[in-house]
Design a protein around this motif. Structure first.
Motif, PDB file in Angstrom:
ATOM      1  N   ASN A 336       0.850  -1.197   0.000  1.00 40.55           N
ATOM      2  CA  ASN A 336       0.000   0.000   0.000  1.00 40.55           C
ATOM      3  C   ASN A 336       0.880   1.240   0.000  1.00 40.55           C
ATOM      4  O   ASN A 336       2.082   1.154   0.287  1.00 40.55           O
ATOM      5  N   TYR A 337       0.293   2.377  -0.279  1.00 44.73           N
ATOM      6  CA  TYR A 337       1.070   3.613  -0.433  1.00 44.73           C
ATOM      7  C   TYR A 337       1.781   4.014   0.849  1.00 44.73           C
ATOM      8  O   TYR A 337       2.882   4.562   0.821  1.00 44.73           O
ATOM      9  N   ASN A 338       1.163   3.729   2.007  1.00 44.52           N
ATOM     10  CA  ASN A 338       1.732   4.172   3.286  1.00 44.52           C
ATOM     11  C   ASN A 338       2.661   3.138   3.919  1.00 44.52           C
ATOM     12  O   ASN A 338       3.198   3.376   4.997  1.00 44.52           O
ATOM     13  N   CYS A 339       2.833   2.007   3.286  1.00 40.94           N
ATOM     14  CA  CYS A 339       3.658   0.942   3.861  1.00 40.94           C
ATOM     15  C   CYS A 339       5.144   1.316   3.807  1.00 40.94           C
ATOM     16  O   CYS A 339       5.654   1.727   2.771  1.00 40.94           O
ATOM     17  N   LYS A 340       5.828   1.146   4.938  1.00 43.27           N
ATOM     18  CA  LYS A 340       7.257   1.447   5.053  1.00 43.27           C
ATOM     19  C   LYS A 340       8.029   0.133   5.196  1.00 43.27           C
ATOM     20  O   LYS A 340       7.431  -0.927   5.328  1.00 43.27           O
ATOM     21  N   TYR A 369      27.073  -3.849  -1.260  1.00 41.93           N
ATOM     22  CA  TYR A 369      25.694  -4.348  -1.289  1.00 41.93           C
ATOM     23  C   TYR A 369      24.746  -3.355  -0.618  1.00 41.93           C
ATOM     24  O   TYR A 369      23.648  -3.088  -1.124  1.00 41.93           O
ATOM     25  N   LEU A 370      25.172  -2.791   0.504  1.00 43.24           N
ATOM     26  CA  LEU A 370      24.362  -1.759   1.167  1.00 43.24           C
ATOM     27  C   LEU A 370      24.123  -0.573   0.234  1.00 43.24           C
ATOM     28  O   LEU A 370      23.017  -0.033   0.150  1.00 43.24           O
ATOM     29  N   LYS A 371      25.186  -0.169  -0.454  1.00 41.08           N
ATOM     30  CA  LYS A 371      25.089   0.952  -1.393  1.00 41.08           C
ATOM     31  C   LYS A 371      24.102   0.627  -2.515  1.00 41.08           C
ATOM     32  O   LYS A 371      23.304   1.482  -2.932  1.00 41.08           O
ATOM     33  N   TYR A 372      24.163  -0.596  -2.990  1.00 41.15           N
ATOM     34  CA  TYR A 372      23.261  -1.058  -4.057  1.00 41.15           C
ATOM     35  C   TYR A 372      21.805  -1.035  -3.592  1.00 41.15           C
ATOM     36  O   TYR A 372      20.914  -0.528  -4.296  1.00 41.15           O
ATOM     37  N   LEU A 373      21.535  -1.562  -2.397  1.00 38.09           N
ATOM     38  CA  LEU A 373      20.166  -1.589  -1.868  1.00 38.09           C
ATOM     39  C   LEU A 373      19.636  -0.181  -1.621  1.00 38.09           C
ATOM     40  O   LEU A 373      18.474   0.125  -1.914  1.00 38.09           O
ATOM     41  N   GLU A 374      20.488   0.673  -1.077  1.00 38.35           N
ATOM     42  CA  GLU A 374      20.073   2.049  -0.806  1.00 38.35           C
ATOM     43  C   GLU A 374      19.781   2.801  -2.110  1.00 38.35           C
ATOM     44  O   GLU A 374      18.793   3.543  -2.210  1.00 38.35           O
ATOM     45  N   THR A 378      16.032   4.136  -3.382  1.00 44.08           N
ATOM     46  CA  THR A 378      15.807   5.567  -3.606  1.00 44.08           C
ATOM     47  C   THR A 378      15.420   5.866  -5.055  1.00 44.08           C
ATOM     48  O   THR A 378      14.404   6.529  -5.321  1.00 44.08           O
ATOM     49  N   ASN A 379      16.214   5.367  -5.993  1.00 40.15           N
ATOM     50  CA  ASN A 379      16.041   5.747  -7.403  1.00 40.15           C
ATOM     51  C   ASN A 379      14.967   4.942  -8.130  1.00 40.15           C
ATOM     52  O   ASN A 379      14.293   5.472  -9.016  1.00 40.15           O
ATOM     53  N   VAL A 380      14.822   3.676  -7.779  1.00 44.20           N
ATOM     54  CA  VAL A 380      13.878   2.813  -8.485  1.00 44.20           C
ATOM     55  C   VAL A 380      12.563   2.675  -7.719  1.00 44.20           C
ATOM     56  O   VAL A 380      11.487   2.842  -8.273  1.00 44.20           O
ATOM     57  N   PHE A 381      12.679   2.380  -6.424  1.00 45.51           N
ATOM     58  CA  PHE A 381      11.472   2.141  -5.635  1.00 45.51           C
ATOM     59  C   PHE A 381      10.862   3.421  -5.071  1.00 45.51           C
ATOM     60  O   PHE A 381       9.796   3.385  -4.468  1.00 45.51           O
ATOM     61  N   LYS A 382      11.566   4.548  -5.244  1.00 48.98           N
ATOM     62  CA  LYS A 382      11.055   5.880  -4.898  1.00 48.98           C
ATOM     63  C   LYS A 382      10.725   6.033  -3.415  1.00 48.98           C
ATOM     64  O   LYS A 382       9.710   6.624  -3.040  1.00 48.98           O
ATOM     65  N   PHE A 383      11.602   5.503  -2.549  1.00 40.09           N
ATOM     66  CA  PHE A 383      11.456   5.706  -1.110  1.00 40.09           C
ATOM     67  C   PHE A 383      12.367   6.837  -0.643  1.00 40.09           C
ATOM     68  O   PHE A 383      13.455   7.041  -1.191  1.00 40.09           O
ATOM     69  N   ASN A 384      11.920   7.571   0.364  1.00 38.43           N
ATOM     70  CA  ASN A 384      12.809   8.445   1.112  1.00 38.43           C
ATOM     71  C   ASN A 384      13.507   7.567   2.145  1.00 38.43           C
ATOM     72  O   ASN A 384      12.871   7.038   3.059  1.00 38.43           O
ATOM     73  N   VAL A 385      14.813   7.395   1.984  1.00 36.92           N
ATOM     74  CA  VAL A 385      15.549   6.381   2.735  1.00 36.92           C
ATOM     75  C   VAL A 385      16.416   7.001   3.824  1.00 36.92           C
ATOM     76  O   VAL A 385      17.015   8.059   3.630  1.00 36.92           O
ATOM     77  N   LYS A 386      16.456   6.326   4.973  1.00 31.20           N
ATOM     78  CA  LYS A 386      17.384   6.662   6.046  1.00 31.20           C
ATOM     79  C   LYS A 386      18.243   5.436   6.331  1.00 31.20           C
ATOM     80  O   LYS A 386      17.801   4.308   6.153  1.00 31.20           O
ATOM     81  N   ILE A 401      16.129   2.124   6.095  1.00 33.71           N
ATOM     82  CA  ILE A 401      14.739   2.382   6.473  1.00 33.71           C
ATOM     83  C   ILE A 401      14.043   3.137   5.351  1.00 33.71           C
ATOM     84  O   ILE A 401      14.461   4.234   4.977  1.00 33.71           O
ATOM     85  N   GLY A 402      12.996   2.524   4.795  1.00 31.25           N
ATOM     86  CA  GLY A 402      12.170   3.216   3.809  1.00 31.25           C
ATOM     87  C   GLY A 402      11.085   3.975   4.544  1.00 31.25           C
ATOM     88  O   GLY A 402      10.052   3.405   4.902  1.00 31.25           O
ATOM     89  N   TRP A 403      11.320   5.260   4.798  1.00 28.00           N
ATOM     90  CA  TRP A 403      10.497   6.019   5.723  1.00 28.00           C
ATOM     91  C   TRP A 403       9.204   6.532   5.100  1.00 28.00           C
ATOM     92  O   TRP A 403       8.176   6.620   5.751  1.00 28.00           O
ATOM     93  N   SER A 404       9.265   6.875   3.834  1.00 28.67           N
ATOM     94  CA  SER A 404       8.071   7.386   3.147  1.00 28.67           C
ATOM     95  C   SER A 404       8.287   7.271   1.644  1.00 28.67           C
ATOM     96  O   SER A 404       9.397   7.054   1.168  1.00 28.67           O
TER      97      SER A 404
END
Length: 556
Positions: A336-340, A369-374, A378-386, A401-404
Motif C-alpha cells: 500500500n502507499y503508506n507501507c514502510k 551491497y548496502l550501497k546497491y540496496l540504498e 531511492t532511485n527505483v522504488f522511490k522511497f525516502n531512505v534513512k 529504512i524506507g520512511w516514506s
C-alpha cells in the motif's frame, strides 16, 4: 582569584613516526563521541554543551549551569575548574559536556564528562564530573598530548589527593591508552561512517533496552532450543525490537517479518502489544516455546510474484532475511502507499536469488551491497531512505529504512509497474527465483554412505602410514585428492565441504591445518568423553596407540 593547585603527571608515553596531529584529532573525536567502544557498561553518549572558550568563560559556564549538574561536579566552581586544568580562554580552546548513558542504570549512574580541546598545543583533556554512588569524591582528569611523534598520557589531580585505585590506573595505561594509540596510527575516524542510533534518542534506547533485556533475556536463555549462540541472538533481537519500538514512537503499526527465522523478534514485538506476524519457509524448534500470542506462520513466499503483498501492513521487516532482502522494499511498495520498510541486510543476494556480485572494488562486498540496496530503494522504488547502525552483536548491523514514498498517491500504479519491470529484468529463462526448501538439507558429510566414508578414511590413513615421517608426516589435500580419485571426490563434494569437511569430522584421527593433513597423536588428559569410543590408533595404527590403556580416553 584563588585557585586550587592541580598537579599533572605523565603516566605513559608511546612513539610512532606514523603519528600526525590530524590523526591525533581524528582519534580524539572517536573517543569523545563513542566512549562505549571501550567502556563496556556504557550504551552511548549525548552532547549537552559545545562552546568555545573565547575570552572569559561566561558563555560556556552559563550553558553548563542550565544542565543542572550537581554542585559536587566542580572543584569549587566551574571557572576555577577550567583554570585548575591548565586551560585559559582563547580561540583555539573548545569545551564540551557529554552525558554518558549506562546499560544498567540500577548498577551505575550516568556520567557527566567535561571534554576540553586545546588545538594550538594538540592537547585533549577529559574530566569525569560525576559524583560516584559510593560517595568517593576523588577528583582527577586525564589528558592526551601529541608532540613530535610522541603521545603522552597525563593524569591531573589536586595536590592534596592521590589516586590509589589500581584498577583505574591499569585501565588508563594498559587498556585505554594503547587502544587510543592504535586508533591514531590507523587513522580511525578519518573515514566517514554511519553513526549508530542516529534516528532514536540514545537515552530512551538505553532505558528501554535495559527493561526489555530484564524482562525477556533470562527466561529465553533457559528455554533456548536452537543450535545458535543464545547470548548473541537473544540480545541481537531484543536490541532490534528496542530500536523499532522507538522508531515507531507512539504508534502501534502492523508489521510483517519476512523470513523470521527463530521468531524471537516477532515474539518480543507481539508481547509488547504490536500486531504483526512472522513468516518463514519452515518452523524452528524455538517456536514451540512461545505463547499463542506470538504469531508465526510457515509459508513459502515467492517475492517475484505480483501477488506477494500485504495490504494491511504498515511495515515490512527484513531482519537478516538473506534471499528476501532485496525484495523487502518491493513488497512494501506493492502492499500500500503508506507501507514502510525496515531492512537489516546480512548475506548479499540479488533479486533472482544468486549471490550479489560486487560493483565497486574499493568497497567490501557488504558495503557495496548496502550501497546497491540504498540506491535502488531511492532511485527505483522511490522511497525516502534513512540509514542507521544498530547496537547489536553482529558485524552486519547497518539498517536501511524506507520512511516514506517519494511520489504522490495517484502515481502508485505507474511506480509499482516500473518496479515490477525492474525486478523482472533480473530474471531470464534460465534464472528464476527459487524459494528455499521447507526442509533444510544436512550437508556436513554426516549423511554419507558408511562404506564410502570408511574407504576414504582408510585411503588417507594408508597414505600417511606409508610415509617414513610417522607422527610428523603431513600430506597436502591436493595429493590426497589424487589418491582418493575423481569418482569418490564427486560424491564428497555433494556434501558441501567435501574431503576437508570429512577429515575435520574425524578430528580424533586426523589434524587438518594450512592445507595439509596428518595424524593427531593421542595425548593424556585430552578432555574427551572417557572410554566411550574405540581407539582408532590401537586397532588400526601399526605401532598401536602411544598411550597405555589407563591413559587413553578411548577403549583399547
Amino acid at each position: 582569584m584563588t585557585t586550587a593547585t592541580w598537579e599533572w603527571t605523565t603516566l605513559k608515553r608511546l612513539q610512532s613516526t606514523d603519528l600526525t596531529a590530524e590523526k591525533f584529532w581524528s582519534a580524539t573525536n572517536v573517543w569523545n563521541a563513542k566512549p562505549h567502544l571501550l567502556i563496556k557498561h556504557l550504551m552511548g553518549a549525548e552532547l549537552l554543551v559545545s562552546e568555545s572558550l573565547a575570552g572569559e568563560f561566561g558563555d560556556v559556564l552559563s550553558s553548563v549551569a542550565t544542565k543542572d549538574l550537581p554542585p559536587a561536579t566542580w572543584v569549587r566552581d566551574p571557572t576555577e575548574t577550567f583554570w585548575c586544568l591548565g586551560l585559559s580562554g582563547g580561540q583555539d580552546i573548545h569545551a564540551e559536556v557529554w552525558k554518558l548513558f549506562t546499560k544498567k542504570p540500577v548498577d551505575w549512574n550516568d556520567y557527566f564528562r567535561l571534554s576540553l580541546f586545546d588545538r594550538l598545543n594538540n592537547t585533549a583533556v577529559f574530566y569525569d564530573c560525576t559524583p560516584k554512588k559510593n560517595g568517593d569524591d576523588i577528583k582527577y582528569a586525564y589528558g592526551i598530548h601529541y608532540v613530535d611523534d610522541w603521545l603522552e598520557l597525563r593524569l591531573a589531580m589536586p595536590s592534596n589527593q592521590s589516586l590509589d585505585d589500581k584498577k583505574t590506573l591499569h585501565w588508563m595505561t594498559d587498556i585505554f591508552f594503547p587502544k587510543f594509540f592504535n586508533w591514531t596510527i590507523n587513522d580511525k575516524g578519518s573515514k566517514p561512517t554511519i553513526s549508530s542510533l542516529s534516528h532514536v534518542c540514545v537515552q530512551m534506547y538505553c532505558n528501554l533496552y535495559s527493561r526489555l533485556k530484564e524482562k525477556y533475556a533470562k527466561s529465553l536463555m533457559n528455554v533456548w532450543t536452537e543450535v545458535t549462540d543464545p547470548k548473541k541472538y537473544i540480545h541481537k533481537d531484543i536490541a532490534t525490537a528496542t530500536y523499532l519500538m522507538l522508531l515507531w514512537g507512539d504508534t502501534k503499526p502492523c508489521f510483517i517479518d519476512m523470513g523470521c527465522g527463530n521468531g524471537l523478534l516477532v515474539h518480543v514485538l507481539n508481547s509488547e502489544g504490536y500486531s504483526g506476524v512472522g513468516l518463514d519457509v519452515r518452523s524452528r524448534k524455538m517456536w514451540a516455546q512461545y505463547p499463542q500470542s506470538t504469531v508465526l506462520k510457515v509459508t513459502s513466499v515467492d517475492p517475484s510474484s505480483s501477488d506477494c503483498k500485504f495490504p494491511q501492513a504498515d511495515w515490512i521487516i527484513g531482519n537478516h532475511s538473506d534471499e528476501l532482502s532485496p525484495w523487502v522494499p518491493v513488497i512494501a511498495s506493492r502492499s500500500n502507499y503508506n507501507c514502510k520498510f525496515f531492512l537489516l541486510p546480512c548475506c548479499p543476494f540479488e533479486f533472482n536469488g544468486s549471490r550479489y556480485q560486487r560493483i565497486d572494488s574499493s568497497l567490501s562486498q557488504y558495503h557495496d551491497y548496502l550501497k546497491y540496496l540504498e540506491k535502488t530503494s531511492t532511485n527505483v522504488f522511490k522511497f525516502n531512505v534513512k540509514t542507521d547502525r544498530l547496537r547489536i552483536p553482529s558485524t552486519k548491523r547497518t539498517c536501511i529504512i524506507g520512511w516514506s514514498k517519494n511520489y504522490l498517491p495517484q502515481e502508485v500504479d505507474q511506480v509499482v509497474q516500473d518496479i515490477e519491470k525492474f525486478a523482472n529484468s533480473k530474471f531470464n529463462e534460465n534464472v528464476q527465483f527459487v524459494p528455499r526448501p521447507s526442509e533444510e538439507r544436512v550437508r556436513n558429510c554426516t549423511k554419507l554412505d558408511k562404506d564410502l566414508l570408511r574407504s576414504v578414511v582408510d585411503t588417507v590413513a594408508d597414505v600417511l602410514i606409508k610415509s617414513s615421517d610417522g607422527w610428523k608426516c603431513r600430506v597436502t589435500l591436493g595429493e590426497l585428492a589424487k589418491q582418493i580419485g575423481e569418482e569418490r571426490l564427486k560424491k564428497l563434494k555433494k556434501e558441501c565441504g567435501g574431503l576437508q569437511t570429512l577429515l575435520r569430522n574425524h578430528r580424533y584421527i586426523f589434524v587438518v591445518e594450512k592445507g595439509t593433513v596428518g595424524f593427531r597423536k593421542p595425548v593424556k588428559d585430552c578432555g574427551k568423553v572417557w572410554k566411550k569410543h574405540k581407539c582408532w590408533f590401537y586397532h588400526n595404527y601399526p605401532d598401536k596407540c602411544p598411550l597405555n590403556e589407563d591413559e587413553c580416553c578411548n577403549i583399547h
